[in-house]
Scaffold this motif. Structure first.
Motif, PDB file in Angstrom:
ATOM      1  N   ARG A   1      43.726  58.934  33.027  1.00  0.00           N
ATOM      2  CA  ARG A   1      43.658  57.372  33.433  1.00  0.00           C
ATOM      3  C   ARG A   1      44.489  56.418  32.690  1.00  0.00           C
ATOM      4  O   ARG A   1      44.267  56.519  31.256  1.00  0.00           O
ATOM      5  N   LEU A   2      45.200  55.591  33.317  1.00  0.00           N
ATOM      6  CA  LEU A   2      45.880  54.438  32.546  1.00  0.00           C
ATOM      7  C   LEU A   2      45.357  52.970  33.082  1.00  0.00           C
ATOM      8  O   LEU A   2      45.232  52.757  34.328  1.00  0.00           O
ATOM      9  N   PRO A   3      44.749  52.311  31.921  1.00  0.00           N
ATOM     10  CA  PRO A   3      44.329  50.858  32.776  1.00  0.00           C
ATOM     11  C   PRO A   3      45.459  49.984  33.145  1.00  0.00           C
ATOM     12  O   PRO A   3      46.573  50.118  32.378  1.00  0.00           O
ATOM     13  N   ILE A   4      45.261  49.281  33.910  1.00  0.00           N
ATOM     14  CA  ILE A   4      46.466  48.539  34.790  1.00  0.00           C
ATOM     15  C   ILE A   4      45.954  46.853  34.422  1.00  0.00           C
ATOM     16  O   ILE A   4      44.842  46.604  34.907  1.00  0.00           O
ATOM     17  N   ASN A   5      46.305  46.652  33.234  1.00  0.00           N
ATOM     18  CA  ASN A   5      46.121  44.993  32.940  1.00  0.00           C
ATOM     19  C   ASN A   5      46.969  43.998  33.608  1.00  0.00           C
ATOM     20  O   ASN A   5      48.216  43.850  33.632  1.00  0.00           O
ATOM     21  N   MET A   6      46.437  43.035  33.771  1.00  0.00           N
ATOM     22  CA  MET A   6      47.163  41.750  34.443  1.00  0.00           C
ATOM     23  C   MET A   6      46.219  40.482  34.276  1.00  0.00           C
ATOM     24  O   MET A   6      45.060  40.631  34.205  1.00  0.00           O
ATOM     25  N   GLU A   7      46.959  39.516  34.337  1.00  0.00           N
ATOM     26  CA  GLU A   7      46.373  37.929  34.273  1.00  0.00           C
ATOM     27  C   GLU A   7      45.545  37.866  35.516  1.00  0.00           C
ATOM     28  O   GLU A   7      45.752  38.257  36.669  1.00  0.00           O
ATOM     29  N   GLY A   8      44.438  37.434  35.284  1.00  0.00           N
ATOM     30  CA  GLY A   8      43.479  36.978  36.300  1.00  0.00           C
ATOM     31  C   GLY A   8      42.570  37.913  37.020  1.00  0.00           C
ATOM     32  O   GLY A   8      41.687  37.746  37.753  1.00  0.00           O
ATOM     33  N   GLN A   9      42.688  39.053  36.213  1.00  0.00           N
ATOM     34  CA  GLN A   9      41.719  40.437  36.506  1.00  0.00           C
ATOM     35  C   GLN A   9      40.871  40.479  35.407  1.00  0.00           C
ATOM     36  O   GLN A   9      40.991  40.020  34.101  1.00  0.00           O
ATOM     37  N   GLU A  10      39.601  40.695  35.565  1.00  0.00           N
ATOM     38  CA  GLU A  10      38.532  40.958  34.452  1.00  0.00           C
ATOM     39  C   GLU A  10      37.697  42.028  34.733  1.00  0.00           C
ATOM     40  O   GLU A  10      37.144  42.171  35.948  1.00  0.00           O
TER      41      GLU A  10
ATOM     42  N   GLN B   1      52.930  50.043  37.413  1.00  0.00           N
ATOM     43  CA  GLN B   1      54.285  48.749  37.492  1.00  0.00           C
ATOM     44  C   GLN B   1      54.101  48.325  38.995  1.00  0.00           C
ATOM     45  O   GLN B   1      54.398  47.241  39.350  1.00  0.00           O
ATOM     46  N   PHE B   2      53.875  49.311  40.077  1.00  0.00           N
ATOM     47  CA  PHE B   2      53.907  48.922  41.243  1.00  0.00           C
ATOM     48  C   PHE B   2      52.880  47.964  41.670  1.00  0.00           C
ATOM     49  O   PHE B   2      53.019  47.061  42.604  1.00  0.00           O
ATOM     50  N   VAL B   3      51.595  48.458  41.196  1.00  0.00           N
ATOM     51  CA  VAL B   3      50.377  47.501  41.519  1.00  0.00           C
ATOM     52  C   VAL B   3      50.492  46.020  40.657  1.00  0.00           C
ATOM     53  O   VAL B   3      50.205  44.949  41.394  1.00  0.00           O
ATOM     54  N   GLN B   4      51.140  46.019  39.596  1.00  0.00           N
ATOM     55  CA  GLN B   4      51.420  44.752  38.850  1.00  0.00           C
ATOM     56  C   GLN B   4      52.521  44.087  39.777  1.00  0.00           C
ATOM     57  O   GLN B   4      52.360  42.571  39.746  1.00  0.00           O
ATOM     58  N   GLN B   5      53.382  44.640  40.231  1.00  0.00           N
ATOM     59  CA  GLN B   5      54.676  43.870  41.077  1.00  0.00           C
ATOM     60  C   GLN B   5      54.287  43.516  42.315  1.00  0.00           C
ATOM     61  O   GLN B   5      54.733  42.428  43.020  1.00  0.00           O
ATOM     62  N   LEU B   6      53.406  44.257  43.173  1.00  0.00           N
ATOM     63  CA  LEU B   6      53.243  44.027  44.599  1.00  0.00           C
ATOM     64  C   LEU B   6      51.899  43.305  44.686  1.00  0.00           C
ATOM     65  O   LEU B   6      50.858  43.821  44.172  1.00  0.00           O
ATOM     66  N   SER B   7      51.871  42.128  45.160  1.00  0.00           N
ATOM     67  CA  SER B   7      50.821  41.219  45.030  1.00  0.00           C
ATOM     68  C   SER B   7      49.356  41.724  46.099  1.00  0.00           C
ATOM     69  O   SER B   7      48.602  41.557  46.039  1.00  0.00           O
ATOM     70  N   GLU B   8      50.000  42.293  47.156  1.00  0.00           N
ATOM     71  CA  GLU B   8      48.987  42.896  47.891  1.00  0.00           C
ATOM     72  C   GLU B   8      48.054  43.842  47.586  1.00  0.00           C
ATOM     73  O   GLU B   8      46.978  44.080  48.019  1.00  0.00           O
ATOM     74  N   PHE B   9      48.277  44.492  46.378  1.00  0.00           N
ATOM     75  CA  PHE B   9      47.433  45.200  45.861  1.00  0.00           C
ATOM     76  C   PHE B   9      46.308  44.668  44.759  1.00  0.00           C
ATOM     77  O   PHE B   9      45.291  45.044  44.435  1.00  0.00           O
TER      78      PHE B   9
ATOM     79  N   PRO C   1      40.804  50.449  41.557  1.00  0.00           N
ATOM     80  CA  PRO C   1      40.550  49.148  41.093  1.00  0.00           C
ATOM     81  C   PRO C   1      39.160  48.930  40.939  1.00  0.00           C
ATOM     82  O   PRO C   1      38.088  49.775  41.372  1.00  0.00           O
ATOM     83  N   GLU C   2      38.845  48.035  39.814  1.00  0.00           N
ATOM     84  CA  GLU C   2      37.448  47.702  39.104  1.00  0.00           C
ATOM     85  C   GLU C   2      36.934  49.210  38.890  1.00  0.00           C
ATOM     86  O   GLU C   2      35.433  49.251  39.111  1.00  0.00           O
ATOM     87  N   ALA C   3      37.701  50.285  38.560  1.00  0.00           N
ATOM     88  CA  ALA C   3      36.998  51.661  38.019  1.00  0.00           C
ATOM     89  C   ALA C   3      36.337  52.439  39.398  1.00  0.00           C
ATOM     90  O   ALA C   3      35.628  53.170  39.100  1.00  0.00           O
ATOM     91  N   VAL C   4      36.738  51.722  40.689  1.00  0.00           N
ATOM     92  CA  VAL C   4      36.321  52.735  41.676  1.00  0.00           C
ATOM     93  C   VAL C   4      37.440  53.296  42.457  1.00  0.00           C
ATOM     94  O   VAL C   4      38.366  52.545  42.942  1.00  0.00           O
TER      95      VAL C   4
ATOM     96  N   PRO D   1      41.024  42.054  30.257  1.00  0.00           N
ATOM     97  CA  PRO D   1      41.920  41.621  31.641  1.00  0.00           C
ATOM     98  C   PRO D   1      42.466  42.866  32.167  1.00  0.00           C
ATOM     99  O   PRO D   1      43.691  43.390  32.186  1.00  0.00           O
ATOM    100  N   CYS D   2      41.453  43.717  32.764  1.00  0.00           N
ATOM    101  CA  CYS D   2      41.851  45.075  33.376  1.00  0.00           C
ATOM    102  C   CYS D   2      41.641  44.849  35.034  1.00  0.00           C
ATOM    103  O   CYS D   2      40.665  44.496  35.329  1.00  0.00           O
ATOM    104  N   TRP D   3      42.687  45.188  35.682  1.00  0.00           N
ATOM    105  CA  TRP D   3      42.602  45.205  37.319  1.00  0.00           C
ATOM    106  C   TRP D   3      41.808  46.440  37.748  1.00  0.00           C
ATOM    107  O   TRP D   3      41.047  46.701  38.605  1.00  0.00           O
ATOM    108  N   GLY D   4      42.153  47.639  36.842  1.00  0.00           N
ATOM    109  CA  GLY D   4      41.523  49.036  37.141  1.00  0.00           C
ATOM    110  C   GLY D   4      42.247  50.015  36.584  1.00  0.00           C
ATOM    111  O   GLY D   4      42.879  49.959  35.628  1.00  0.00           O
ATOM    112  N   PHE D   5      42.370  51.383  37.039  1.00  0.00           N
ATOM    113  CA  PHE D   5      42.901  52.378  36.717  1.00  0.00           C
ATOM    114  C   PHE D   5      43.911  52.771  37.667  1.00  0.00           C
ATOM    115  O   PHE D   5      43.757  52.869  38.809  1.00  0.00           O
TER     116      PHE D   5
END
Length: 799
Positions: free
Chosen positions: A394-403, A250-258, A317-320, A412-416
C-alpha cells in the motif's frame, strides 16, 4: 679345574700333560687323529689366524705372558678346534661325528684343561664342548638354522606361521614393556617425550584452529554475501512490483475525477452483512470512472511485465477498497491445474481502518511517505486457496484538500494505492531455494507486522515468516548470520546459516587425528630415545663411558692407572663338570651364577672387565678412579660377597658349585683393542699376577698378593681379617714366573669404628707406634702364633 696349589702335584701333572701333548700334536699322530675323526687338515694360513685370535684373547688375561710353551700349546689347541669346526659348518659341530671324536675328547680334554697355567685352560673346556654332539640332544634346536630343508605340508606351514605370529606378538609386548620401563625410569626420556607431545599437540591444535577459524570466517562471509545478494535482488524485484503503486498515485493526483471518491466512499453506509469491516458501495461509483480506472490499471499492469506476480491493482479512497483490476482475474492463473481464478468482488467496500486484522497496517500506511507491505496472506476462494502467499503493498496518496484523522491527528491523505503480489510465484522466480541449496545453507526470511488487540485496544508486534527452507529450525545465533534487507519499509530480516555451524565439520576429527598423531610421533620419538639409551647402556656395560666417548671422537683409547686391584675367579672342577653337562646346560649355569655376580658388581661400584669361560674378572680403582686402598676395599668386599653368594647358589643343572678367587694390586694400562668388536682390555704384570693368585688359590678361598694386603690394611672403612699362606710349612707359595710370593687368605671383614684419642686413653690401650711419616707402625708388625716368627708387612719378609 683341579686344585693346583701343591707344587709337587703341579709338576707331576705338567709332565703328564707334556707327554700327552707331544703324543697328540706329533705330526703323524695329529694326521691320524684327524683322519679317524673325519676332519680335514686346515689351511696353515687359517691356523695362523686362529693363533692370532687366541693370542689376543689370552693377552686380556695375562698381559704380555711369560711362557712360550704355553702359547704354543694354546695355538695347537685352537688349531684342533679349528679343524673340528671346519668339518661341520657349525661352531658346536652339529654334524654326526664318529666315535673317534669321543676318543680324542678323552685323550685331549682332561689332559691339557688341567694345566697349572690357569690362563689357556678356559679355552680347552669350550674346545671340548665343541667336539660334543650329544650335548644338543636334549636342547630345542628349532631356532638354529642348519642349512638343511625338509618337506612340509600346508597345514604344518600354517601352524608354524600362527605360532610364529603369537611368538612375535609376545616378544613385541615384552619389548614394549621393557621400553616403557626404560622411558619411565629415565627422566630425560620421559620429560623429552612429554615436551615433544605437548609441542606437537599444541602446534597441531593451533594449526587446525587457525584453519577452522579461517574457514568459519569464509563461511560467514559467504552466507552474509549471499544474503546481501538475495536481499538486493528482492529489493530490485519488489521495486518493480510496487512501481505500479507510484504510477497509480500519480494518475489519481493528476485526474480530478478521482478526487471526489474519498468523500463518496467515506460517507457510504456499512454493509449490514459484514458489520463495520465493509461499506456498501452499491451504485455509488460512476461506471465511466470505473472504466477509466480499468483502462489505466490494465496499462500499468501490462507495462510492469510481472505476469503471474502482480495479480491485482486497487484504489482505496479513505482507506476503503473501491476500484479493483481485474475484478475477476483469469489471466494470471492460466497455467494452474486445475484451472482457477481470483474473484475480488468480496474485497469491494473493505474498510481497512475498521477491520481489526488490517487496521494496524492501514494506520501505519496513512502517515508513511513510502510503501507499506503486509503479508504474506492466503487468498481463499471458497474453500480453495487461490493464492497461498500474497503480499499486500500500500502507498498513501497525499494531496491538498484531503484528510484522514487518526487519534486526533489530521493527515493530508486521500487514500491508498494497493497492489497484490503473488509471493509464492515471486520466490520461485527468484531461485531463492536453489541458491541456498547449492551451498548447503538453511535460511529464514521474516518481517515484523503490528496487529491490534481488540480486547485491550493495544498494538503488538508479530513476526511473519515470508520464506523459509525445509530445515530452518536448526538455525540459531551460533550457526547463522542475520542480515536486514533493504526493502521498501526496511522490515525484512534474512537469517542464513549452516546446520553444523560455520566451523568446518572436520575440526573435531582433525583434533582427534592431531592428538593420535602426536601420541604416535611422541611414541616413536620415545622408542628412538629408549633404543638409543638401551644401546648406550649396552655400550656402557661393555666398556667405560670415557672409552666410548673417545671412540666416538675417533681417538685412541689408552689409559694408565697407577694403583688398581684386580679380582679373578673360576669354578673348581669346571672341566669335569662341563663333561657331564650338555653345552646349553653349562651356559645356563654360568649365566645364573654370573648374573648374581653382576649384581654384586653394581652393589660395590666396581668394574666388570669380562668373563672368559668360567673365569670372572673385576677391576677396582679404575676406570672410575679412587685411591688404592679404597679400590682394594671395594674388590675385597666384592670377593667376600661372591664367596657367600656361591655358598648359597644352587644351579638348576649342576647343583652346588665352588669357586676360587685371587686378588692382586698394582699399575695397569687399559685400552680398547681392535676395530671389529673392540674390547676394553687390561695390560700389565698386575693382570698376570692376579691370574696367578686365582690359579694358585684353593676352593672357596680368596688369595691376595702382598700389595693388596698392604692396601687393605689401610682400607678407609673396614678392617679385614687375614691369614698368611703357608705351603710345606713355609710362608708363601710358588708362583710360575714369579718365584715364591708371600700371599694372604682374606677371611672376613668388619666395619671400622671411629675411636677418638680420649676414648683410646680411657680404654687403657697402649699408645700407637707412629713412624716419622705418620704411618701406624703397630699395623706393620705381626707375630705368627704357630711359629713365633714376626714379620713386617711393609716388606712382607720374615722378621
Amino acid at each position: 679345574m683341579s686344585n693346583i696349589g701343591d707344587d709337587s702335584s703341579s709338576s707331576e701333572s705338567q709332565q703328564q700333560q707334556e707327554s700327552i701333548q707331544d703324543s697328540i700334536f706329533h705330526p703323524k699322530n695329529k694326521v691320524e687323529l684327524m683322519s679317524s675323526a673325519g676332519i680335514e687338515e686346515a689351511n696353515p694360513e687359517e691356523a695362523d689366524d686362529n693363533d692370532n685370535e687366541t693370542a689376543i684373547a689370552v693377552s686380556l688375561m695375562t698381559g704380555n705372558g711369560d711362557n712360550n710353551s704355553e702359547a704354543d700349546f694354546r695355538s695347537s689347541s685352537r688349531s684342533i678346534s679349528s679343524y673340528a669346526s671346519k668339518g661341520s659348518g657349525s661352531i658346536f659341530g652339529r654334524i654326526r661325528a664318529s666315535s673317534s671324536h669321543a676318543e680324542l675328547d678323552d685323550q685331549l680334554g682332561d689332559s691339557y684343561s688341567d694345566s697349572s697355567g690357569g690362563s689357556y685352560k678356559r679355552y680347552s673346556v669350550w674346545t671340548k664342548l665343541a667336539f660334543q654332539r650329544d650335548g644338543w640332544d636334549d636342547f630345542d634346536t628349532s631356532t638354529i638354522n642348519d642349512g638343511e630343508y625338509e618337506d612340509i605340508n600346508l597345514c604344518t606351514w600354517l601352524g608354524e606361521v600362527v605360532v610364529g605370529c603369537f611368538n612375535a606378538t609376545g616378544r613385541g609386548c615384552m619389548w614394549l614393556k621393557q621400553s616403557f620401563v626404560t622411558a619411565v625410569t629415565n627422566k630425560i626420556i620421559l620429560l623429552s617425550t612429554l615436551a615433544l607431545l605437548a609441542c606437537l599437540i599444541a602446534g597441531g591444535v593451533l594449526i587446525v584452529k587457525t584453519y577452522a577459524d579461517n574457514e568459519e570466517e569464509n563461511n560467514r562471509d559467504e552466507a552474509h554475501d549471499l544474503a546481501i545478494e538475495i536481499g538486493l535482488w528482492f529489493s530490485t524485484e519488489l521495486d518493480k512490483a510496487i512501481l505500479p503503486l507510484f504510477t497509480m498515485a500519480q494518475f489519481v493526483q493528476q485526474l480530478s475525477e478521482f478526487h471526489p471518491l474519498s468523500d463518496i466512499v467515506g460517507g457510504a453506509p456499512w454493509d449490514p452483512a459484514r458489520n463495520t469491516s465493509h461499506r456498501d458501495l452499491t451504485g455509488l461509483i460512476d461506471p465511466e470512472l470505473e472504466a477509466k480506472f480499468n483502462e489505466i490499471a490494465a496499462g500499468i499492469k501490462r507495462d510492469a511485465k510481472m505476469d503471474g506476480i502482480l495479480v491485482s491493482v486497487q484504489l482505496a479512497p479513505e482507506a476503503v477498497v473501491t476500484l479493483i483490476h481485474p475484478l475477476i482475474n483469469y489471466e494470471d492463473f492460466e497455467d494452474f491445474d486445475p484451472p482457477v481464478y481470483l474473484n475480488n468482488t468480496g474485497a469491494v467496500g473493505h474498510d481497512l481502518l475498521n477491520d481489526p486484522n488490517r487496521v494496524a497496517i492501514a494506520r501505519a500506511t496513512v502517515p508513511s511517505a513510502d510503501v507499506v507491505i503486509a503479508g504474506p496472506l492466503t487468498l481463499i476462494q471458497g474453500d480453495f486457496p487461490v493464492v497461498k502467499e500474497t503480499l499486500i503493498a500500500r502507498l498513501p496518496i497525499n494531496m491538498e484538500g484531503q484528510e484522514i484523522i487518526l487519534d486526533g491527528v489530521s493527515y493530508p491523505c486521500w487514500g491508498f494505492a494497493v497492489v497484490l503480489i503473488n509471493w509464492e510465484v515471486f520466490k520461485e522466480r527468484s531461485s531463492l531455494y536453489d541458491r541456498f541449496d547449492r551451498v548447503g545453507m538453511e535460511f529464514l526470511l521474516t518481517r515484523t507486522d503490528q496487529k491490534l488487540n481488540t480486547t485491550t485496544n493495544e498494538y503488538y508486534d508479530t513476526v511473519v515468516t515470508i520464506a523459509e527452507s525445509g530445515n530452518h529450525e536448526v538455525l540459531h545465533n551460533d550457526n547463522s548470520v542475520v542480515v536486514p534487507l533493504n526493502t521498501t519499509n526496511n522490515e525484512w530480516i534474512l537469517t542464513a546459516g549452516l546446520e553444523d555451524g560455520f566451523r568446518p565439520t572436520y575440526e573435531n576429527w582433525a583434533y582427534a587425528i592431531v592428538t593420535c598423531g602426536s601420541f604416535a610421533v611422541a611414541l616413536l620419538f620415545a622408542l628412538i630415545l629408549v633404543s638409543k639409551k638401551e644401546h648406550e647402556l649396552l655400550l656402557f656395560k661393555m666398556m667405560p663411558r670415557k672409552a666410548i666417548a673417545k671412540l666416538r671422537r675417533n681417538e685412541t683409547v689408552i689409559e694408565r692407572y697407577e694403583m688398581v686391584t684386580i679380582f679373578f675367579s673360576d669354578i673348581v672342577g669346571f672341566t669335569t663338570l662341563a663333561g657331564k653337562l650338555a653345552p646349553i646346560e653349562v651356559m645356563s649355569m654360568l649365566n645364573q651364577l654370573y648374573t648374581e655376580f653382576d649384581k654384586l658388581v653394581e652393589k660395590h661400584d666396581v668394574y666388570k672387565v669380562e668373563t672368559i669361560g668360567d673365569a670372572y674378572m673385576v677391576l677396582g680403582g679404575a676406570p672410575k678412579k679412587c685411591s688404592g686402598p679404597a679400590g682394594a676395599e671395594k674388590i675385597a668386599k666384592f670377593a667376600l660377597d661372591a664367596i657367600r653368594c656361591v655358598q648359597q647358589f644352587r644351579s638348576d643343572t649342576a647343583g652346588q658349585i665352588f669357586i676360587r678367587a685371587g686378588l692382586a694390586s698394582g699399575p695397569v694400562v687399559a685400552g680398547v683393542v681392535g676395530t671389529a668388536m673392540p674390547r676394553y682390555c687390561l695390560f700389565g704384570d698386575t693382570v698376570n699376577l692376579a691370574s696367578r693368585m686365582e690359579s694358585t688359590s684353593r676352593k672357596m678361598q680368596i688369595q691376595c698378593s702382598s700389595i693388596t694386603h698392604h692396601l687393605l690394611r689401610d682400607a678407609p672403612n673396614y678392617d679385614f681379617e687375614f691369614e698368611a699362606r703357608r705351603e710345606g710349612g713355609e710362608l708363601g707359595v710358588e708362583v710360575k714366573g714369579k718365584g715364591r710370593q708371600y700371599t694372604y687368605w682374606i677371611r672376613g671383614m668388619k666395619e671400622r669404628q671411629a675411636i677418638t684419642d680420649r676414648e683410646l686413653v680411657c680404654s687403657g690401650a697402649p699408645p700407637s707406634l707412629t713412624s716419622a711419616d705418620g704411618n701406624d707402625k703397630n699395623d706393620e708388625i705381626e707375630i705368627d702364633s704357630s711359629t713365633g716368627l714376626t714379620f713386617n708387612r711393609s716388606n712382607l719378609s720374615p722378621g
